[in-house]
Every structure is written in structure tokens, then in C-alpha cells.
Write an enzyme that holds these catalytic residues in place. Structure first.
Site, PDB file in Angstrom:
ATOM      1  N   ASN A   5      -5.482 -23.499 -50.030  1.00  0.00           N
ATOM      2  CA  ASN A   5      -5.123 -24.586 -49.109  1.00  0.00           C
ATOM      3  C   ASN A   5      -3.631 -24.912 -49.126  1.00  0.00           C
ATOM      4  O   ASN A   5      -3.240 -26.072 -49.086  1.00  0.00           O
ATOM      5  CB  ASN A   5      -5.971 -25.831 -49.407  1.00  0.00           C
ATOM      6  CG  ASN A   5      -7.415 -25.611 -49.027  1.00  0.00           C
ATOM      7  OD1 ASN A   5      -7.705 -25.193 -47.916  1.00  0.00           O
ATOM      8  ND2 ASN A   5      -8.330 -25.846 -49.951  1.00  0.00           N
ATOM      9  N   ASN A  22      -7.912 -27.148 -55.952  1.00  0.00           N
ATOM     10  CA  ASN A  22      -7.928 -26.440 -54.667  1.00  0.00           C
ATOM     11  C   ASN A  22      -7.112 -27.066 -53.537  1.00  0.00           C
ATOM     12  O   ASN A  22      -7.436 -26.909 -52.352  1.00  0.00           O
ATOM     13  CB  ASN A  22      -9.380 -26.211 -54.207  1.00  0.00           C
ATOM     14  CG  ASN A  22     -10.115 -25.294 -55.173  1.00  0.00           C
ATOM     15  OD1 ASN A  22      -9.485 -24.620 -55.993  1.00  0.00           O
ATOM     16  ND2 ASN A  22     -11.434 -25.270 -55.099  1.00  0.00           N
ATOM     17  N   HIS A  69     -13.160 -33.848 -57.997  1.00  0.00           N
ATOM     18  CA  HIS A  69     -12.539 -32.622 -57.474  1.00  0.00           C
ATOM     19  C   HIS A  69     -11.020 -32.801 -57.514  1.00  0.00           C
ATOM     20  O   HIS A  69     -10.435 -33.374 -56.599  1.00  0.00           O
ATOM     21  CB  HIS A  69     -13.020 -32.375 -56.048  1.00  0.00           C
ATOM     22  CG  HIS A  69     -12.723 -31.003 -55.518  1.00  0.00           C
ATOM     23  ND1 HIS A  69     -11.741 -30.193 -56.038  1.00  0.00           N
ATOM     24  CD2 HIS A  69     -13.304 -30.283 -54.516  1.00  0.00           C
ATOM     25  CE1 HIS A  69     -11.717 -29.043 -55.367  1.00  0.00           C
ATOM     26  NE2 HIS A  69     -12.658 -29.080 -54.442  1.00  0.00           N
ATOM     27  N   TYR A 123      -6.596 -30.127 -52.527  1.00  0.00           N
ATOM     28  CA  TYR A 123      -7.057 -31.323 -51.819  1.00  0.00           C
ATOM     29  C   TYR A 123      -6.262 -32.552 -52.291  1.00  0.00           C
ATOM     30  O   TYR A 123      -5.267 -32.417 -52.999  1.00  0.00           O
ATOM     31  CB  TYR A 123      -8.577 -31.473 -51.973  1.00  0.00           C
ATOM     32  CG  TYR A 123      -9.302 -30.315 -51.316  1.00  0.00           C
ATOM     33  CD1 TYR A 123      -9.251 -30.140 -49.937  1.00  0.00           C
ATOM     34  CD2 TYR A 123      -9.995 -29.369 -52.071  1.00  0.00           C
ATOM     35  CE1 TYR A 123      -9.879 -29.059 -49.319  1.00  0.00           C
ATOM     36  CE2 TYR A 123     -10.622 -28.281 -51.466  1.00  0.00           C
ATOM     37  CZ  TYR A 123     -10.568 -28.135 -50.087  1.00  0.00           C
ATOM     38  OH  TYR A 123     -11.168 -27.067 -49.474  1.00  0.00           O
TER      39      TYR A 123
HETATM   40  C1  8OZ Z   1     -14.834 -23.358 -49.152  1.00  0.00           C
HETATM   41  C2  8OZ Z   1     -14.913 -23.886 -47.890  1.00  0.00           C
HETATM   42  C3  8OZ Z   1     -14.676 -25.229 -47.715  1.00  0.00           C
HETATM   43  C4  8OZ Z   1     -14.378 -26.039 -48.782  1.00  0.00           C
HETATM   44  C5  8OZ Z   1     -13.059 -25.929 -52.295  1.00  0.00           C
HETATM   45  C6  8OZ Z   1     -14.527 -27.569 -51.333  1.00  0.00           C
HETATM   46  O1  8OZ Z   1     -12.413 -24.897 -52.152  1.00  0.00           O
HETATM   47  C7  8OZ Z   1     -13.976 -26.377 -51.217  1.00  0.00           C
HETATM   48  C8  8OZ Z   1     -14.289 -25.504 -50.067  1.00  0.00           C
HETATM   49  C9  8OZ Z   1     -14.522 -24.153 -50.235  1.00  0.00           C
HETATM   50  O2  8OZ Z   1     -12.945 -26.629 -53.297  1.00  0.00           O
END
Ligand code: 8OZ
Length: 367
Positions: free
Chosen positions: A234, A177, A174, A179
Site C-alpha cells: 500500500n 500493511n 492492525h 494502513y
Molecule cells: C488484501 C486485500 C485487501 C485488504 C491487508 C487487510 O493487507 C488487508 C488486505 C489484503 O492487511
């Protein structure tokens, strides 16, 4: 001519069609953040996808940022996932696990010993996460020290080894998004002054080290990566030169001969045109001199767009997210152009079988 419904091989993975179930967080893991029998049923119901990418799965307790998301760092979790992969394989499907470290998108109540979440930076993200108390602001992070980064890389590699032990066909890192890995990649977040901050070569270092470590552990044919070059998710902001950054990343990755790259085009789950970005140029950069690996596209694809993307060769596979929640037999429905069932947003995160395993398949049309 190649169609969306034709089989395809990439790396060590042989998919029956070019429709991918995108990773979808559902917050239904059991005690110990362990996958449950209900999760095995859910994924098995969706095994007609050419490939399933699991919900994001933390590589370590520190990598968790939301309530009841599953992990892949303990023996119990590996055993739980084994039931999931067995159930999917029994239905003829393929499944890879999405390896996740949330970085600063977390809350102290979800962290070991109530510690601060870790990131590239000590600056808090403007956003919320889902905890035992409901939606709460994410906590202020602590910037990772240089000497801690090898530990993070090793945790990714260990999670990949666990994935193979759990029977997965591979892993998807991943890298999207907002992270941890994007917290290093983007200059809108990364404010480091060491070898992991500053120019794009430095900001990409952690991601590239993670990909190399995983490939060394389980092989490139079982390793993929998800990117989201311009998503604002995010509080990721926009990199000062997203095209240059992500062109560099895929150029550096090309010699690794990964099984696939999976690209979220635009804002995750939102507008595809949130910021200018040339995805065709990105793919071209990746493939220059290296004709290998599948290119998976995602975000708001309709049936018509997906058919066209594969027929034109713009993509090798197309990933669908929300449609797979309410249509376990999405492949069949796309094949016969049947109407799609609507999604109930109230049951997306947490809870029981309701809104999870109770969406019915379409009744087979009479001959
Ligand atoms: C929605 C709610 C919580 C996490 C992502 C792992 O956006 C997520 C995620 C999506 O990649």
C-alpha cells in the site's frame, strides 16, 4: 521440546496448538457491512487453528477502504459477529477480531457522504482499492487535525468493547500493511509537523495511545498487535530507520504486557528478504525485562520452517494465511505432513460460497 502442535497460553487466551490462521480479507460481508451466516461457517470450518485472527474489520465507517469488508461499530455487526464467535467456540476454537482503519487506502465511494479518506498526510497513495466499480485508484486523503485524534483512539476502544460483547477472545490491532497506524509510524508517509509527526517518538504516539486505550477498555490479556516493519504494501515505502522505529515501538509496548505481538516478516504475501531487518533483535527488545506475551511470526512459512521456528524458540506461534483458505483442516494436514490443496485466486475477494466454504477437508486416513 516444544512443538508446533503443543498447546500454549498467552494473556487470557489458551490455544490448543501454535498454528494461527492469519487475517485474510475476503470481502463477503452482507448489507450494513455485517458478518453473514456463511462467514460463520467459513470460520467454524477453520476452528482447529490454535487461534483465528479474523479478516480486517473496520472500527468506523471512515475506516473502510474496500467493498464489503465487515465492521464492528454497529449493533447489527456485533450481533453478526456473535454468530461467528459462537460457531468457532462450538468447535473448540479461539478467535480474535482484527481492528482496522485503512486511513488513506480508500475511495470516496466507500466513505460516509463521499468524503475524502483521512490520514496522517494529505498526499495520495499510489495504489488501487476494490470498489463497486472494480479496481480503482485510491482517493486523495485529508490530513487529520490534531483535535480529531482522540476521536480515532476512542473509536478503537469502542470497537474493542464491541468485540468482547460479540464474544471474541480478544482483539488484534492492525498496525501493519500501510494502513492508518503505519501512515503515522513511517517517515516515508507521515509529513506532519505537530506532536504526531517528526521524530519516531511522535510518529509512534497514535499507535501507543490506541494500544493503551484498548488495554484500559478490555485488558492486556485480550489485546494483541500486528506489525510489518518493512512491508512496502500500500505504497508504505521504507522508513528511514525501520529497525530503530520498531525497536522503539515494542520497547514502549513491553510494559503493557500484551497477549501477543504478530510480525509480518518481509513483504506481506511476498519476498521475506525485501529489506534488511533483524526480527530476532526486535523480539529481544520486546522481551528485555518482560518475559510475557506470545511472539507470532508470519509470511511464507513452510511446514519445515514453522516446525523449526517453534522448536528453536524463535517464535511461540506461526501464522499461515493463504494455506488456510484452501485447507480448512490445515492443522491436521501439517500434523500428518499431508499435501496442501491449491488456492483459487479468482475467488479470493467477494462472491459466494464458491472458493470460500467449499474447500474440502482431507479425508481421514484409514487406521
Ligand atoms: C488484501 C486485500 C485487501 C485488504 C491487508 C487487510 O493487507 C488487508 C488486505 C489484503 O492487511
Amino acid at each position: 521440546m516444544t512443538t508446533l502442535f503443543d498447546p500454549v497460553r498467552f494473556g487470557d487466551i489458551a490455544a490448543a496448538n501454535r498454528i494461527v490462521m492469519a487475517p485474510l480479507t475476503r470481502d463477503r460481508a452482507g448489507p450494513g457491512r455485517t458478518p453473514t451466516p456463511l462467514m460463520a461457517t467459513y470460520y467454524a470450518q477453520r476452528a482447529s487453528a490454535g487461534l483465528i485472527v479474523t479478516e480486517a474489520t473496520q472500527i468506523s465507517p471512515e475506516g473502510q477502504g474496500y467493498l464489503d469488508t465487515p465492521g464492528i461499530y454497529s449493533a447489527e455487526q456485533v450481533a453478526g459477529w456473535r454468530h461467528v464467535t459462537d460457531a468457532v467456540h462450538a468447535q473448540g476454537g479461539k478467535i480474535v477480531v482484527q481492528l482496522w482503519h485503512v486511513g488513506r487506502i480508500s475511495h470516496v465511494s466507500l466513505q460516509p457522504n463521499g468524503q475524502a479518506p483521512v490520514s496522517s498526510t494529505a498526499r495520495r497513495a499510489n495504489g488501487k482499492t476494490f470498489t463497486a466499480q472494480g479496481f480503482e485508484d485510491v482517493s486523495a486523503p485529508r490530513a487529520l487535525r490534531l483535535d480529531e485524534l482522540p476521536r480515532i483512539v476512542a473509536e478503537y476502544a469502542r470497537a474493542a468493547r464491541n468485540a468482547i460483547e460479540a464474544g471474541f477472545d480478544g482483539v488484534e490491532v492492525h498496525g501493519a500493511n500501510g494502513y492508518l497506524l503505519e501512515q503515522f509510524l513511517r517517515d516515508s508517509i507521515n509529513d506532519r509537523t505537530d506532536a504526531y509527526g517528526g521524530p519516531k517518538e511522535n510518529r509512534a504516539r497514535l499507535l501507543l495511545e490506541v494500544m493503551h486505550a484498548i488495554v484500559a477498555e478490555i485488558g492486556a490479556g485480550r489485546t494483541g498487535l500486528r506489525l510489518s516493519p518493512v512491508t512496502p504494501a500500500n505504497d508504505a515505502g521504507q522508513d528511514g530507520d525501520a529497525q530503530g522505529l520498531f525497536n522503539f515501538v515494542v520497547e514502549q509496548l513491553a510494559p503493557l504486557k500484551l497477549a501477543f505481538i504478530h510480525v509480518i516478516e518481509g513483504a506481506t504475501g511476498g519476498p521475506r528478504d525485501v529489506a534488511p531487518f533483524d526480527y530476532a533483535a526486535l523480539r529481544h527488545r520486546y522481551r528485555q525485562g518482560h518475559e510475557h506475551g506470545a511472539w507470532i511470526v508470519n509470511n511464507g512459512y513452510t511446514r519445515a520452517m514453522a516446525l523449526e521456528a517453534v522448536a528453536s524458540g524463535a517464535a511461540d506461534l506461526v501464522a499461515f494465511g493463504k494455506p488456510f483458505i484452501s485447507n480448512p483442516d490445515l492443522v491436521h494436514r501439517l500434523r500428518i505432513d499431508a499435501p496442501l490443496a491449491a488456492l483459487n485466486r479468482d475467488t479470493l475477494y467477494g462472491g459466494s460460497a464458491t472458493g470460500y466454504t467449499d474447500y474440502p477437508a482431507l479425508e481421514l486416513a484409514p487406521a
